[in-house]
Design an enzyme around this catalytic site. Structure first.
Site, PDB file in Angstrom:
ATOM      1  N   GLU A 140       5.145 -67.789  53.911  1.00  0.00           N
ATOM      2  CA  GLU A 140       5.993 -68.417  54.651  1.00  0.00           C
ATOM      3  C   GLU A 140       6.016 -66.626  55.583  1.00  0.00           C
ATOM      4  O   GLU A 140       6.659 -65.974  55.494  1.00  0.00           O
ATOM      5  CB  GLU A 140       7.256 -68.802  54.696  1.00  0.00           C
ATOM      6  CG  GLU A 140       7.136 -70.074  54.064  1.00  0.00           C
ATOM      7  CD  GLU A 140       8.133 -70.782  53.333  1.00  0.00           C
ATOM      8  OE1 GLU A 140       9.626 -71.700  54.031  1.00  0.00           O
ATOM      9  OE2 GLU A 140       8.559 -71.041  52.360  1.00  0.00           O
ATOM     10  N   CYS A 199       8.740 -62.294  61.144  1.00  0.00           N
ATOM     11  CA  CYS A 199       9.604 -61.460  59.419  1.00  0.00           C
ATOM     12  C   CYS A 199       8.235 -61.760  58.962  1.00  0.00           C
ATOM     13  O   CYS A 199       8.324 -63.461  58.668  1.00  0.00           O
ATOM     14  CB  CYS A 199      10.778 -62.822  59.572  1.00  0.00           C
ATOM     15  SG  CYS A 199      10.966 -62.847  57.716  1.00  0.00           S
ATOM     16  N   CYS A 220       9.346 -64.641  44.467  1.00  0.00           N
ATOM     17  CA  CYS A 220      10.559 -63.493  44.019  1.00  0.00           C
ATOM     18  C   CYS A 220      10.507 -62.834  42.637  1.00  0.00           C
ATOM     19  O   CYS A 220      11.231 -64.393  42.499  1.00  0.00           O
ATOM     20  CB  CYS A 220      11.429 -63.461  44.723  1.00  0.00           C
ATOM     21  SG  CYS A 220      11.736 -61.435  44.621  1.00  0.00           S
ATOM     22  N   CYS A 271      18.424 -63.029  42.763  1.00  0.00           N
ATOM     23  CA  CYS A 271      19.847 -62.826  43.883  1.00  0.00           C
ATOM     24  C   CYS A 271      19.865 -64.065  44.008  1.00  0.00           C
ATOM     25  O   CYS A 271      20.001 -65.170  43.765  1.00  0.00           O
ATOM     26  CB  CYS A 271      19.382 -62.463  45.786  1.00  0.00           C
ATOM     27  SG  CYS A 271      18.299 -60.314  44.899  1.00  0.00           S
ATOM     28  N   CYS A 308      20.136 -66.930  47.294  1.00  0.00           N
ATOM     29  CA  CYS A 308      18.446 -66.447  47.940  1.00  0.00           C
ATOM     30  C   CYS A 308      17.646 -67.927  47.485  1.00  0.00           C
ATOM     31  O   CYS A 308      17.713 -67.580  45.999  1.00  0.00           O
ATOM     32  CB  CYS A 308      18.104 -65.450  47.336  1.00  0.00           C
ATOM     33  SG  CYS A 308      15.995 -65.405  48.425  1.00  0.00           S
ATOM     34  N   GLY A 310       9.907 -62.674  48.614  1.00  0.00           N
ATOM     35  CA  GLY A 310       9.403 -61.456  48.113  1.00  0.00           C
ATOM     36  C   GLY A 310      10.101 -60.129  47.810  1.00  0.00           C
ATOM     37  O   GLY A 310      10.721 -59.482  48.895  1.00  0.00           O
ATOM     38  N   GLU A 311      10.298 -59.119  47.233  1.00  0.00           N
ATOM     39  CA  GLU A 311      11.045 -57.983  47.362  1.00  0.00           C
ATOM     40  C   GLU A 311       9.550 -57.115  47.731  1.00  0.00           C
ATOM     41  O   GLU A 311       8.505 -56.891  47.016  1.00  0.00           O
ATOM     42  CB  GLU A 311      10.947 -57.544  45.657  1.00  0.00           C
ATOM     43  CG  GLU A 311      11.419 -55.827  45.816  1.00  0.00           C
ATOM     44  CD  GLU A 311      12.345 -55.345  46.733  1.00  0.00           C
ATOM     45  OE1 GLU A 311      13.340 -55.774  47.114  1.00  0.00           O
ATOM     46  OE2 GLU A 311      11.890 -54.460  47.589  1.00  0.00           O
ATOM     47  N   LEU A 369      22.572 -54.592  50.192  1.00  0.00           N
ATOM     48  CA  LEU A 369      23.747 -54.506  48.895  1.00  0.00           C
ATOM     49  C   LEU A 369      24.549 -55.799  48.645  1.00  0.00           C
ATOM     50  O   LEU A 369      24.491 -55.844  46.910  1.00  0.00           O
ATOM     51  CB  LEU A 369      25.081 -54.022  49.493  1.00  0.00           C
ATOM     52  CG  LEU A 369      24.454 -51.936  49.575  1.00  0.00           C
ATOM     53  CD1 LEU A 369      25.163 -51.242  50.511  1.00  0.00           C
ATOM     54  CD2 LEU A 369      23.998 -51.692  47.694  1.00  0.00           C
ATOM     55  N   ASN A 418      23.408 -68.199  55.234  1.00  0.00           N
ATOM     56  CA  ASN A 418      22.435 -69.846  55.633  1.00  0.00           C
ATOM     57  C   ASN A 418      23.008 -70.703  54.655  1.00  0.00           C
ATOM     58  O   ASN A 418      22.130 -70.064  53.281  1.00  0.00           O
ATOM     59  CB  ASN A 418      21.346 -69.334  55.885  1.00  0.00           C
ATOM     60  CG  ASN A 418      21.275 -68.192  57.250  1.00  0.00           C
ATOM     61  OD1 ASN A 418      21.423 -68.540  57.833  1.00  0.00           O
ATOM     62  ND2 ASN A 418      20.821 -67.023  56.482  1.00  0.00           N
ATOM     63  N   CYS A 457      17.586 -66.252  57.075  1.00  0.00           N
ATOM     64  CA  CYS A 457      17.541 -65.258  55.821  1.00  0.00           C
ATOM     65  C   CYS A 457      18.409 -66.001  54.519  1.00  0.00           C
ATOM     66  O   CYS A 457      18.996 -67.013  54.538  1.00  0.00           O
ATOM     67  CB  CYS A 457      18.964 -64.145  56.097  1.00  0.00           C
ATOM     68  SG  CYS A 457      18.040 -63.329  56.990  1.00  0.00           S
TER      69      CYS A 457
HETATM   70  S1  SF4 Z   1      12.970 -62.458  48.197  1.00  0.00           S
HETATM   71 FE1  SF4 Z   1      14.490 -61.003  48.800  1.00  0.00          FE
HETATM   72  S2  SF4 Z   1      17.009 -61.880  48.872  1.00  0.00           S
HETATM   73 FE2  SF4 Z   1      15.322 -63.252  47.579  1.00  0.00          FE
HETATM   74  S3  SF4 Z   1      15.545 -62.909  45.657  1.00  0.00           S
HETATM   75 FE3  SF4 Z   1      13.825 -61.647  46.285  1.00  0.00          FE
HETATM   76  S4  SF4 Z   1      14.879 -60.001  46.583  1.00  0.00           S
HETATM   77 FE4  SF4 Z   1      16.016 -60.917  46.542  1.00  0.00          FE
END
Ligand code: SF4
Length: 358
Positions: free
Chosen positions: A93, A106, A113, A117, A120, A166-167, A222, A301, A344
């Site tokens: 995406e 973006c 991922c 988190c 998310c 993703g990270e 954070l 969101n 986000c």
């Molecule tokens: S995409 Fe970003 S906010 Fe979502 S789980 Fe992965 S690191 Fe965490």
């Protein structure tokens, strides 16, 4: 089946060697590089300035594009979200955010991922795989072509943010190679100082980025001001707790060049991490580490089935003023593309919004 070389994954010099191995001179490689990155063509048929035989030869061993655009969603605020599939059927995406002075793309660095988190939606997909450099570059090309027309010069400058799915620091090599290809003056020519990459806190990579001279800006998410809470909201904290993370951030801060941005992001979850006490804890934490960076407050969101709600406007303002009173510049990020699940934390290959025409 032999996998064909994705040409967008090659730097200019690599393309010269690749085309050289096909018995073609370097000027042909330069022509192909310009067709891919400057004219943003996604098929060999469109490269009509190349001899037909060369196009056929290239087609047998290489491909200029691998992402298949499945849906395109258009938000009431002009934001666009693209849901694409990789050659092996995984979702990717990308979001295009028009702004008055500069537009922002973006991009995603992984399909899904692995980090969990809890606020998310992408986390719920788990890790499908990291994206290749070519897949990262191609996202930018797809978004630019859709927003401005194939090969048309952007009306505004373009910023990139690595804040999609993703990270990015778990796809570090792909990311850094993609950024060097994107920076090429004969191609997209978007320089690293127009790029911001956001990490959930992969400490060794923050240290590594500090040593890179041509690097993107860094943002660190954070999410909580204490280890106790961050362990729950962002479990990566159990591996690299706040003291270690902020130690690496301090090292990064020391390496900042003039004009370089460095930001902390703090997603605001109603009645979870948004009280005045949390704001004081956050300010004290950053001040204890003598970090003088700015803080971006991101109202959460809402994204079902996640159990969180956005903080109220008043709460966000109160939080912000406590940070400012303690000497930390704080800004509130305006959410974009919420109605098309493009904001986000909402990227999870969702199809519910009405797709605009592909
Ligand atoms: S995409 Fe970003 S906010 Fe979502 S789980 Fe992965 S690191 Fe965490």
């Amino acid at each position: 089946m032999i996998q064909r070389q994705h040409l967008l994954a090659l730097t200019g010099p690599e393309l010269v060697s690749f085309i050289g191995e096909l018995g073609e001179p370097a000027f042909r490689a330069r022509q192909v590089f310009a067709a891919l990155h400057h004219r943003r063509l996604r098929s060999f048929e469109e490269m009509t300035d190349l001899p037909k035989e060369l196009r056929a030869k290239l087609d047998s061993v290489a491909t200029p594009s691998t992402l298949n655009i499945e849906s395109r969603y258009l938000s009431a605020d002009g934001t666009r979200r693209y849901l694409m599939k990789t050659h092996d059927g995984l979702p990717v995406e990308t979001v295009f955010i028009p702004e008055e002075r500069r537009d922002t793309i973006c991009f995603s660095s992984q399909s899904g991922c692995p980090l969990q988190c809890s606020f998310c939606l992408t986390a719920q997909l788990g890790l499908l795989r990291s994206l290749t450099p070519g897949e990262i570059v191609e996202q930018v090309i797809v978004a630019l072509n859709d927003a401005y027309g194939v090969g048309q010069k952007p009306q505004h400058g373009t910023n990139l943010v690595g804040m999609g799915a993703g990270e990015p620091f778990l796809a570090f090599e792909s990311l850094m190679k993609a950024l060097s290809i994107i920076a090429d003056p004969n191609g997209l020519h978007i320089l690293p100082n127009r790029v911001t990459v956001s990490t959930a806190g992969i400490v060794p990579r923050i240290r590594e980025l500090a040593t890179v001279s041509e690097r993107p800006h860094l943002a660190v998410s954070l999410g909580a001001p204490t280890d106790e809470q961050r362990n729950v909201l962002m479990p990566i904290n159990r591996k690299w707790p706040l003291a270690e993370l902020l130690g690496a951030c301090k090292e990064f801060e020391r390496s900042l060049k003039r004009g370089e941005r460095f930001t902390f992001e703090y997603v605001m979850l109603r009645d979870v991490n948004d009280s005045d006490e949390h704001a004081r804890q956050l300010a004290n934490l950053l001040n204890r580490h003598e970090l003088r960076v700015k803080v971006n407050l991101i109202p959460h969101n809402a994204a079902e089935p996640l159990p969180y709600h956005p903080s109220s406007r008043r709460r966000v303002e109160s939080f912000k003023s406590i940070l400012e009173a303690k000497g930390l510049p704080a800004f509130v990020r305006r959410p974009r593309g919420q109605d098309i699940f493009a904001a986000c934390g909402q990227l999870a290959a969702r199809r519910e919004a009405n797709p605009a025409q592909v």
